[in-house]
Design a protein around this motif. Structure first.
Motif, PDB file in Angstrom:
ATOM      1  N   ALA A 104       0.807  -1.215   0.000  1.00 47.03           N
ATOM      2  CA  ALA A 104       0.000   0.000   0.000  1.00 47.03           C
ATOM      3  C   ALA A 104       0.842   1.269   0.000  1.00 47.03           C
ATOM      4  O   ALA A 104       0.349   2.342  -0.367  1.00 47.03           O
ATOM      5  CB  ALA A 104      -0.936   0.002   1.214  1.00 47.03           C
ATOM      6  N   ASP A 105       2.133   1.171   0.381  1.00 46.08           N
ATOM      7  CA  ASP A 105       2.941   2.373   0.586  1.00 46.08           C
ATOM      8  C   ASP A 105       4.051   2.582  -0.432  1.00 46.08           C
ATOM      9  O   ASP A 105       4.424   3.726  -0.711  1.00 46.08           O
ATOM     10  CB  ASP A 105       3.555   2.354   1.993  1.00 46.08           C
ATOM     11  N   HIS A 106       4.603   1.513  -0.991  1.00 51.71           N
ATOM     12  CA  HIS A 106       5.766   1.693  -1.855  1.00 51.71           C
ATOM     13  C   HIS A 106       5.357   2.156  -3.255  1.00 51.71           C
ATOM     14  O   HIS A 106       4.181   2.104  -3.641  1.00 51.71           O
ATOM     15  CB  HIS A 106       6.612   0.414  -1.924  1.00 51.71           C
ATOM     16  N   GLY A 107       6.336   2.579  -4.008  1.00 47.51           N
ATOM     17  CA  GLY A 107       6.102   3.051  -5.366  1.00 47.51           C
ATOM     18  C   GLY A 107       6.410   2.015  -6.413  1.00 47.51           C
ATOM     19  O   GLY A 107       6.745   2.353  -7.556  1.00 47.51           O
ATOM     20  N   GLY A 108       6.304   0.756  -6.052  1.00 46.47           N
ATOM     21  CA  GLY A 108       6.555  -0.323  -6.997  1.00 46.47           C
ATOM     22  C   GLY A 108       7.756  -1.154  -6.617  1.00 46.47           C
ATOM     23  O   GLY A 108       7.881  -2.305  -7.050  1.00 46.47           O
ATOM     24  N   ILE A 109       8.678  -0.588  -5.790  1.00 42.53           N
ATOM     25  CA  ILE A 109       9.899  -1.296  -5.399  1.00 42.53           C
ATOM     26  C   ILE A 109      10.045  -1.201  -3.888  1.00 42.53           C
ATOM     27  O   ILE A 109       9.983  -0.104  -3.321  1.00 42.53           O
ATOM     28  CB  ILE A 109      11.141  -0.693  -6.075  1.00 42.53           C
ATOM     29  N   ALA A 110      10.222  -2.328  -3.231  1.00 44.62           N
ATOM     30  CA  ALA A 110      10.478  -2.366  -1.793  1.00 44.62           C
ATOM     31  C   ALA A 110      11.988  -2.465  -1.597  1.00 44.62           C
ATOM     32  O   ALA A 110      12.588  -3.528  -1.766  1.00 44.62           O
ATOM     33  CB  ALA A 110       9.755  -3.554  -1.149  1.00 44.62           C
ATOM     34  N   TRP A 111      12.618  -1.351  -1.260  1.00 48.00           N
ATOM     35  CA  TRP A 111      14.082  -1.313  -1.248  1.00 48.00           C
ATOM     36  C   TRP A 111      14.678  -2.209  -0.164  1.00 48.00           C
ATOM     37  O   TRP A 111      15.763  -2.776  -0.359  1.00 48.00           O
ATOM     38  CB  TRP A 111      14.553   0.136  -1.067  1.00 48.00           C
ATOM     39  N   THR A 134       8.066  -7.051  -5.466  1.00 47.53           N
ATOM     40  CA  THR A 134       6.759  -6.614  -4.981  1.00 47.53           C
ATOM     41  C   THR A 134       5.677  -7.186  -5.891  1.00 47.53           C
ATOM     42  O   THR A 134       5.960  -7.739  -6.962  1.00 47.53           O
ATOM     43  CB  THR A 134       6.679  -5.086  -5.001  1.00 47.53           C
ATOM     44  N   LEU A 135       4.422  -7.035  -5.456  1.00 45.05           N
ATOM     45  CA  LEU A 135       3.322  -7.465  -6.317  1.00 45.05           C
ATOM     46  C   LEU A 135       3.325  -6.688  -7.624  1.00 45.05           C
ATOM     47  O   LEU A 135       3.021  -7.233  -8.685  1.00 45.05           O
ATOM     48  CB  LEU A 135       1.982  -7.273  -5.590  1.00 45.05           C
ATOM     49  N   THR A 136       3.716  -5.420  -7.552  1.00 47.38           N
ATOM     50  CA  THR A 136       3.787  -4.615  -8.774  1.00 47.38           C
ATOM     51  C   THR A 136       4.847  -5.159  -9.717  1.00 47.38           C
ATOM     52  O   THR A 136       4.635  -5.223 -10.939  1.00 47.38           O
ATOM     53  CB  THR A 136       4.091  -3.159  -8.430  1.00 47.38           C
ATOM     54  N   GLN A 163       6.874   2.321 -13.666  1.00 48.28           N
ATOM     55  CA  GLN A 163       5.950   2.875 -14.656  1.00 48.28           C
ATOM     56  C   GLN A 163       4.514   2.485 -14.341  1.00 48.28           C
ATOM     57  O   GLN A 163       3.597   3.306 -14.455  1.00 48.28           O
ATOM     58  CB  GLN A 163       6.329   2.382 -16.048  1.00 48.28           C
ATOM     59  N   LEU A 164       4.295   1.224 -13.931  1.00 50.60           N
ATOM     60  CA  LEU A 164       2.947   0.782 -13.591  1.00 50.60           C
ATOM     61  C   LEU A 164       2.375   1.603 -12.446  1.00 50.60           C
ATOM     62  O   LEU A 164       1.193   1.975 -12.455  1.00 50.60           O
ATOM     63  CB  LEU A 164       2.953  -0.708 -13.218  1.00 50.60           C
ATOM     64  N   GLU A 165       3.208   1.871 -11.445  1.00 49.29           N
ATOM     65  CA  GLU A 165       2.742   2.643 -10.291  1.00 49.29           C
ATOM     66  C   GLU A 165       2.361   4.062 -10.689  1.00 49.29           C
ATOM     67  O   GLU A 165       1.505   4.683 -10.065  1.00 49.29           O
ATOM     68  CB  GLU A 165       3.824   2.670  -9.210  1.00 49.29           C
TER      69      GLU A 165
END
Length: 708
Positions: A104-111, A134-136, A163-165
């Motif tokens: 719910a919080d990340h921008g597509g990548i969980a660093w 991530t799911l993304t 890009q998807l995010e």
């Protein structure tokens, strides 16, 4: 060659490598945020799919959205349309907790996950141990359809996820995952997987089922429960254990879930209303979902009924059933055969639309026309005796004539001769015209006009058309446009204000008579108004009936048109019809009450012209012959118990001739019932007796029998 073990890398070397890799990843991250065109990756990314246009299996559903039959995609995959609102919230919570807690919080990548994955990569000597996806990022991989088990593939996935995010919200990304996630073989998406492995929609899943569906996409082929149940069970339990360790699942619930067996085979996808679903798909080839007017519960019940009954009759026999709502014309069930895959009975042929001979099923409309034209009343008398119409000489099904009967009894007993006499009076062309008003499409031989043979089945018509005709009778004579929901009624050529099939009073007369037709052995009288029919040569058995809300038609026979010895409407189709009404449940409704204008009267209370049906041109109707004593036969011995003392009267029956009849025994009259064709006589003792009968025109017959 030395036998000493290979030295392990020094700790400072590993940390240096890890630090360098981490800095590289962070640098890449900065590049992503600043300029997504890094190394030209963005330019080569596929377009972001729109969930509304993503290729999916066409799902044909019933009136309430329940799945009737899905079809594979053009490339042979089961990928059913689905979104998060149609999935058990328990599964969604377990999926996010296990796969991507920061979704719910990340921008597509969980660093943090990427750092962990980088450390595992270095520690494993350059082999990817965990992806940190991530799911993304998983959605990005599914869109591209390429594995990402190397660093450069992972970098491309990161760019794509970013890009998807930017283009989609979290719900849209989750819907893409739920639709595209692989579950083994040609199964994609949570909905197809739940149907294939559990036989149900994913709206309500057990904890064990949800855990298995979380585990499968990570290694769908290796963990397929239909190929390796042990691997599937181990992966499911691994998910349960991790969720417990994370505090996302109570340990007691996980322990109970582990006791639930995993499926060991794939289930077949639903295939209800298969023929109608195929027709709907042809009508709307670009549709993603098609909703029919079918009631899934009733459809399933009637398909099972048809299959079971056909099996009892003959392996080559098929059964077709159509049920429709009288008020709306909505088709509630359409059973095209006794099983789509039944090879012996040509199950692929949809017999609801096949053109067959209707037998006696058009007789109600014939008498309805006579009522409407003022030629008859249900209590009008009519002659049932051999009658010739030029070269056409109809006979009753059993070969016997009943003499004088009421119109009511002529219809309830399905007598052929009176029906043809009435049809000759109302006109075959008018009958065909009224069939068309009922939205039926009767098929006559090429370049021929309607003839009297139409009344006894000399015309082609489909089961669906017959149901439409009876729906009109049940609807007070007003035509009903049967439809399945694929094409709105307003688009149909018959829509709009159409002339009635019968007036309300005539339609009620017909319904009231049909309610008195004797039921089959499994039925109760008066429940429904119905009529049976049997085509020439025992090729088709029909039964069509209605109550106050639903009309149902049944056809039984062989799709190839071959005879079925002993097949008839009353023995083959009527039992199925009554069982079909038993399966209506809450839809059952009583027959409607009489409308204004109905005349309740006995024959003697009717106006003179209605007491007896008379053909408008009696001269055209050639009459046959003198009366014959049907029982007892000439020269037979009849045991009346005269020698034992347990004496029974002698019953004398007559056929043909014109009533009233006078009966004689040894020249002495013993009975003159007004219109009856039988009388009784009590002899004085055993011996020979000469029996005679004379009709109203002075013609007679005589037999001699021996009584003992």
């Amino acid at each position: 060659m030395s036998d000493l073990p290979e030295p392990k890398p020094r700790a400072w070397t590993r940390w240096l490598t890890l630090t360098g890799f981490t800095l590289f990843v962070l640098a890449c991250a900065g590049a992503i945020q600043l300029n997504s065109t890094i190394v030209g990756i963005t330019a080569t990314l596929p377009p972001t799919p729109d969930i509304a246009t993503l290729p999916v299996s066409v799902a044909v559903t019933d009136r309430d959205g329940a799945l009737l039959r899905p079809f594979t995609t053009s490339d042979g995959r089961w990928r059913l349309p689905v979104d998060r609102t149609a999935v058990d919230p328990r599964f969604l919570a377990m999926l996010i907790a296990y796969e991507d807690r920061g979704f719910a919080d990340h921008g597509g990548i969980a660093w943090n996950s990427m750092l962990r994955a980088a450390g595992q990569y270095v520690g494993a000597g350059g082999r990817v141990v965990s992806g940190g996806s991530t799911l993304t990022m998983q959605v990005a991989r599914l869109i591209e359809g390429e594995p990402t088990r190397n660093v450069w593939g992972k970098l491309r996935q990161m760019v794509h996820a970013n890009q998807l995010e930017q283009e989609l919200d979290k719900d849209q990304i989750l819907d893409l995952y739920l639709t595209l996630a692989p579950y083994g073989g040609n199964i994609e998406g949570i909905r197809a997987a739940s149907l294939a492995y559990f036989g149900k929609e994913p709206t309500r899943l057990t904890t064990a089922e949800a855990a298995l569906l979380v585990a499968l996409p990570q290694s769908p082929e290796a963990r397929r429960p239909d190929r390796d149940p042990r691997a599937a069970e181990a992966s499911r339990n691994m998910v349960l254990d991790r969720l417990v360790a994370m505090g996302a699942l109570p340990s007691e619930e996980a322990i109970a879930a582990k006791l639930e067996p995993v499926p060991t085979a794939r289930r077949g996808f639903p295939m209800l209303a298969a023929h109608m679903a195929e027709q709907a798909l042809k009508a709307q080839p670009a549709a993603r979902a098609i909703e029919l007017t079918i009631d899934k519960r009733l459809q399933d019940a009637l398909e099972r009924l048809g299959t079971a009954r056909a099996r009892l009759i003959d392996p080559k026999v098929s059964v077709a059933i159509v049920a429709a709502d009288i008020d709306t014309g909505e088709v509630l069930a359409s059973v095209g055969s006794a099983g789509l895959l039944a090879t012996e009975s040509a199950g692929f042929v949809d017999m609801t639309s096949a053109i067959r001979s209707p037998g006696s099923t058009l007789k109600p409309l014939i008498y309805g026309l006579a009522f409407e034209l003022g030629l008859a009343h249900p209590e009008s008398l009519i002659e049932d005796r051999p009658t010739a119409f030029g070269g056409y000489v109809p006979v009753n099904f059993d070969g016997f004539s009943r003499g004088t009967v009421t119109i009511h009894d002529a219809l309830t007993e399905s007598l052929n001769i009176p029906a043809v006499v009435v049809l000759d009076a109302v006109g075959p062309a008018r009958l065909v015209s009224r069939l068309r008003r009922a939205h039926a499409d009767p098929r006559l031989p090429v370049n021929t006009a309607p003839s009297l043979a139409v009344g006894l089945g000399g015309v082609g018509i489909s089961l669906r058309d017959l149901v439409s005709v009876y729906a009109a009778i049940a609807n007070a004579g007003t035509p009903i446009d049967l439809h399945d929901g694929v094409k709105p009624p307003a688009d149909d050529q018959h829509a709009g204000s159409n002339p009635s099939v019968l007036d309300p009073v005539s339609a009620w007369y017909v319904s009231d008579i049909l309610a008195d037709v004797p039921p089959p052995l499994n039925g109760s009288p008066g429940r429904i108004a119905y009529k049976t029919g049997t085509s020439y040569g025992y090729r088709d058995g029909w039964a069509i009936g209605f109550d106050g809300k639903t009309v149902i038609g049944v056809w039984v026979g062989r799709p190839d048109g071959a005879p079925v010895p002993g097949l008839s409407g009353i023995t083959g189709a009527a039992p199925i019809l009554f069982e079909a009404f038993d399966r209506l449940g809450s839809r059952k409704a009583p027959l409607p009450k009489a409308p204004p204008g109905v005349v309740f009267a006995s024959n003697t209370q009717l106006p003179g012209p209605l007491r007896r049906f008379r053909h408008p041109d009696e001269g055209l109707v050639a009459r046959d012959a003198a009366p014959e004593i049907a029982f007892p036969g000439d020269g037979v011995d009849v045991d009346l118990g005269l020698t034992s003392g347990d004496i029974s009267p002698l019953m004398v029956k007559v056929r043909n001739g014109v009533p009233p009849f006078t009966f004689f025994a040894n020249g002495a009259p013993f009975g003159r019932p007004e219109f009856a064709r039988q009388s009784t006589w009590s002899p004085d003792g055993p011996g020979f007796v000469t029996l005679s009968v004379v009709d109203a025109e002075g013609r007679g017959d005589t037999v001699t029998v021996f009584l003992n």
